[in-house]
Design an enzyme around this catalytic site. Structure first.
Site, PDB file in Angstrom:
ATOM      1  N   ASP A  69      -0.172   4.893   1.046  1.00 34.59           N
ATOM      2  CA  ASP A  69      -0.376   5.780   2.203  1.00 34.59           C
ATOM      3  C   ASP A  69      -0.281   5.012   3.517  1.00 34.59           C
ATOM      4  O   ASP A  69      -0.953   3.994   3.711  1.00 34.59           O
ATOM      5  CB  ASP A  69      -1.758   6.458   2.109  1.00 34.59           C
ATOM      6  N   ASP A 119       0.855  -1.180   0.000  1.00 33.56           N
ATOM      7  CA  ASP A 119       0.000   0.000   0.000  1.00 33.56           C
ATOM      8  C   ASP A 119       0.903   1.246   0.000  1.00 33.56           C
ATOM      9  O   ASP A 119       2.065   1.170   0.401  1.00 33.56           O
ATOM     10  CB  ASP A 119      -0.871  -0.068   1.258  1.00 33.56           C
ATOM     11  N   ASP A 126      -2.303  -0.735   5.840  1.00 27.34           N
ATOM     12  CA  ASP A 126      -2.710  -0.276   7.174  1.00 27.34           C
ATOM     13  C   ASP A 126      -4.219  -0.378   7.377  1.00 27.34           C
ATOM     14  O   ASP A 126      -4.705  -0.117   8.476  1.00 27.34           O
ATOM     15  CB  ASP A 126      -2.263   1.175   7.402  1.00 27.34           C
TER      16      ASP A 126
HETATM   17 MG   LIG Z   1      -2.942   2.991   3.452  1.00 30.58          MG
END
Ligand SMILES: [Mg+2]
Length: 176
Positions: A11, A9, A136
């Site tokens: 961000d 990922d 996340d």
């Molecule tokens: Mg993320």
């Protein structure tokens, strides 16, 4: 033999997006909270609807994604892992369509060794197929068929369903 596929990922795994937002909220919004408080909760848990909207507009504004700091050691660790894994970056960029160019340029700046063919701008990440996904957001790991690793973040501290990784040093130890 082909390398196992490792999907990352952008961000809050490669880019310290939450930290940039937390600095903005702390410096520009009058919440009465300490800067540290933003390391422990998701913004939606502490901001009013009005302030959440204000933050949303800041994220949508041109330039927001251009200068996000790198998560410590992300570049070195991904470069090392690229010897052993086929690396993809997959980001739910469709949530913020204005971000495409900035997110792409950011990846070129810090991860020039990842070819454009291995960058995926998507919406729902259930479309992804690979051996590992580091993200996340628990919702992205939920639909992933391979092994999901949850990158520690202020907004996922309560999550217990996935293996948590605290930083890039730990990922290197685990996958390197
Ligand atoms: Mg993320």
């Amino acid at each position: 033999m082909s390398k196992p596929r490792l999907i990352l990922d952008q961000d809050d795994v490669l880019a310290a997006t939450h930290d940039k937002l937390a600095d903005i909220v702390f410096n520009e919004f009058e919440t009465g909270l300490s800067r540290e408080a933003f390391n422990k909760v998701a913004f939606h848990q502490i901001l009013s609807t009005e302030l959440s909207q204000r933050l949303y507009h800041i994220i949508q504004a041109p330039g927001f994604f251009s200068d996000i700091p790198l998560i410590p050691n992300a570049r070195e660790a991904v470069l090392e892992l690229s010897k052993k894994y086929e690396i993809f970056v997959a980001t739910a960029a469709l949530e913020f369509p204005n971000s495409f160019r900035e997110k792409y340029d950011w990846l070129r700046q810090y991860f020039d060794f990842i070819p454009w063919t291995h960058i995926v701008f998507c919406g729902d990440k259930s479309v992804l197929s690979g051996d590992y996904l580091i993200d996340d957001m628990p919702r992205n790991l939920k639909t992933f068929k391979g092994k999901g690793l949850l990158f520690n973040a202020a907004h996922n501290l309560e999550e217990t369903a996935y293996q948590r990784v605290m930083n890039w040093e730990e990922i290197l130890q685990l996958l390197g």
